[in-house]
Design a protein around this motif. Structure first.
Motif, PDB file in Angstrom:
ATOM      1  N   GLY A 210       0.805  -1.224   0.000  1.00 30.59           N
ATOM      2  CA  GLY A 210       0.000   0.000   0.000  1.00 30.59           C
ATOM      3  C   GLY A 210       0.835   1.269   0.000  1.00 30.59           C
ATOM      4  N   HIS A 211       2.036   1.181   0.567  1.00 30.15           N
ATOM      5  CA  HIS A 211       2.857   2.390   0.678  1.00 30.15           C
ATOM      6  C   HIS A 211       4.070   2.345  -0.246  1.00 30.15           C
ATOM      7  N   ILE A 212       3.962   1.521  -1.298  1.00 28.81           N
ATOM      8  CA  ILE A 212       4.924   1.614  -2.402  1.00 28.81           C
ATOM      9  C   ILE A 212       4.712   2.972  -3.055  1.00 28.81           C
TER      10      ILE A 212
ATOM     11  N   LEU B 247      -0.621  13.538  -0.612  1.00 24.39           N
ATOM     12  CA  LEU B 247      -0.080  13.213   0.707  1.00 24.39           C
ATOM     13  C   LEU B 247      -0.793  11.972   1.236  1.00 24.39           C
ATOM     14  N   CYS B 248      -0.006  10.990   1.683  1.00 27.13           N
ATOM     15  CA  CYS B 248      -0.567   9.735   2.202  1.00 27.13           C
ATOM     16  C   CYS B 248      -0.660   9.814   3.723  1.00 27.13           C
ATOM     17  N   ARG B 249      -1.529   9.002   4.323  1.00 27.37           N
ATOM     18  CA  ARG B 249      -1.654   9.032   5.785  1.00 27.37           C
ATOM     19  C   ARG B 249      -0.391   8.531   6.481  1.00 27.37           C
ATOM     20  N   CYS B 250       0.533   7.879   5.727  1.00 25.43           N
ATOM     21  CA  CYS B 250       1.789   7.429   6.339  1.00 25.43           C
ATOM     22  C   CYS B 250       2.802   8.568   6.410  1.00 25.43           C
ATOM     23  N   GLY B 251       2.500   9.712   5.770  1.00 26.85           N
ATOM     24  CA  GLY B 251       3.414  10.852   5.817  1.00 26.85           C
ATOM     25  C   GLY B 251       4.162  11.070   4.517  1.00 26.85           C
TER      26      GLY B 251
ATOM     27  N   GLY C 290       2.437  10.212  -2.737  1.00 28.65           N
ATOM     28  CA  GLY C 290       2.395   9.396  -3.948  1.00 28.65           C
ATOM     29  C   GLY C 290       2.395   7.894  -3.710  1.00 28.65           C
ATOM     30  N   CYS C 291       1.969   7.447  -2.506  1.00 24.23           N
ATOM     31  CA  CYS C 291       1.878   5.999  -2.265  1.00 24.23           C
ATOM     32  C   CYS C 291       0.744   5.413  -3.118  1.00 24.23           C
ATOM     33  N   LEU C 292       0.834   4.106  -3.373  1.00 23.06           N
ATOM     34  CA  LEU C 292      -0.217   3.410  -4.120  1.00 23.06           C
ATOM     35  C   LEU C 292      -1.577   3.635  -3.454  1.00 23.06           C
TER      36      LEU C 292
HETATM   37 ZN   LIG Z   1       1.782   5.809   2.369  1.00 22.51          ZN
END
Ligand SMILES: [Zn+2]
Length: 391
Positions: A246-248, A257-261, A264-266
């Motif tokens: 998911g965070h590739i 912006l992804c919730r992981c910080g 452009g994550c998948l």
């Molecule tokens: Zn992510």
């Protein structure tokens, strides 16, 4: 061959046949021969021994059922059930679910509830315990009848500690020991697993992956995760992080912006939240998107968006498919409910970025179990454990 070696070979083929019958949930002798690669006579001998040992029962299929065809229908072999029960639990980011089944894997009841699992883990443990007790009461049973419990979490598990890896997407769970919390409430030990791994086991046992040996399962819901099944077993990797796709990051620069910080994550292209936002922007009416997605894919703008999202997922899977050469990719979770259109789009993306896949004939299917796959996988995992405990 000496008598001892013959006995060892028979015992090994009997174990192989028994496990295949348990995994297949209804299989004929002919299918076992093709599935395992043993000779027809070896399969017949092993099955006869298992029936005599009361580990397997044979049933004549109903008309048009599995195994029926021209002439006399072939008997379907199933594992024997004992009187015990198994419990499967599924925790998503925003739902909980519980199911009970007999030890042979026949599901007796299941229930699902929306709940903010990410931020209220203890409420989720309490609520899922209440669901289990409701299901048991409805079936006239008690917790004393339960042999094993397996639970899926929407996070990778640290194989050394049995706890979720610390990760910003499940920050509310920091410091918790979910297996201990659940065991304290249910009075039974609880085996934890990653939810995508359980989705794969669910489709393997009850759904689109029945009969497959090597495949990739992708769950696209509130989060995005994958599971790699090799030789019908989950490949977890050195630290339990296999399949965390998911965070590739799709590119080094830009992206949402992804919730992981990161950006452009998948998952910023393909998750329930992203899909809901895009649907509201695109839909010709102002109604919320409905699941299964198949029902709103008639809107041409939404269909185009789903196709692009599927191609992006296919691109992320292309390298993996070249490395491990799976028989199939099974797309589950919310995205899987878009039906064949989703499967075609994923395959298009894979072909564009991994030409050898065409020659290898990797099939892409959507899951048959829809949003129930993870729960069914938890039930299947609990059943496996119960059978292992009783030998
Ligand atoms: Zn992510």
């Amino acid at each position: 061959m000496s008598a001892t070696r013959t006995a060892v070979a028979m015992s090994r083929s009997r174990s192989q046949v028994l496990e295949a019958i348990r995994q297949a949930n209804g299989v004929t002798r002919g299918e076992l021969h093709r599935l395992i690669g043993l000779s027809r006579s070896a399969v017949a001998d092993a099955v006869q021994g298992l029936i005599e040992a009361r580990l397997v029962v044979e049933e004549l299929p109903p008309p048009r059922g599995k195994g029926a065809g021209a002439g006399r229908p072939a008997a379907v072999l199933r594992p024997s059930a004992d009187s015990g029960l198994v419990v499967g639990l599924d925790f998503g980011h925003s739902h909980i679910a519980a199911g009970i089944a007999d030890t042979a894997g026949t599901v007796l009841g299941e229930r699902r509830r929306a709940l903010d699992v990410d931020h209220r883990p203890r409420d989720a443990f309490d609520a899922v315990t209440a669901l289990v007790l409701e299901l048991l009461v409805e079936d006239g049973r008690t917790i004393d009848d339960v042999r094993t419990v397996a639970a899926g979490l929407p996070a990778p598990l640290d194989l050394r500690t049995g706890r979720p890896h610390s990760h910003p997407v499940l920050a509310g769970w920091a410091g918790l020991d979910p297996a201990a919390e659940l065991a304290a409430r249910l009075g039974r030990p609880v085996a934890l697993a990653n939810d995508a791994d359980l989705g794969a086991l669910g489709e393997l046992r009850y759904g689109a992956a029945r009969g497959l040996r090597d495949f990739v399962y992708v769950k696209v819901s509130a989060g995005l995760g994958a599971s790699l099944i090799l030789d019908r077993e989950v490949h977890r990797g050195a630290n339990g992080l296999a399949g965390e796709i998911g965070h590739i990051r799709l590119s080094e620069r830009g992206g949402l912006l992804c919730r992981c910080g990161n950006r452009g994550c998948l998952e910023t292209v393909l998750s329930t939240n992203v899909m809901e936002t895009r649907f509201r922007e695109l839909a010709s009416s102002d109604t919320d998107p409905v699941f299964p997605l198949r029902s709103c894919a008639a809107d041409p703008e939404i269909a185009t968006y789903l196709r692009e999202a599927g191609r992006t997922l296919g691109r992320a899977l292309a390298d993996l498919c070249n490395w491990v050469n799976p028989q199939a990719v099974v797309v589950g979770g919310v995205f899987g409910t878009a039906g064949q259109a989703a499967a075609h789009a994923v395959r298009e993306g894979m072909l564009r970025f991994a030409a050898p896949i065409e020659g290898a004939g990797v099939e892409v299917h959507t899951g048959e179990l829809g949003l129930r796959a993870e729960l069914m996988g938890a039930v299947a995992a609990a059943g496996r454990k119960a059978r292992a405990n009783t030998g």
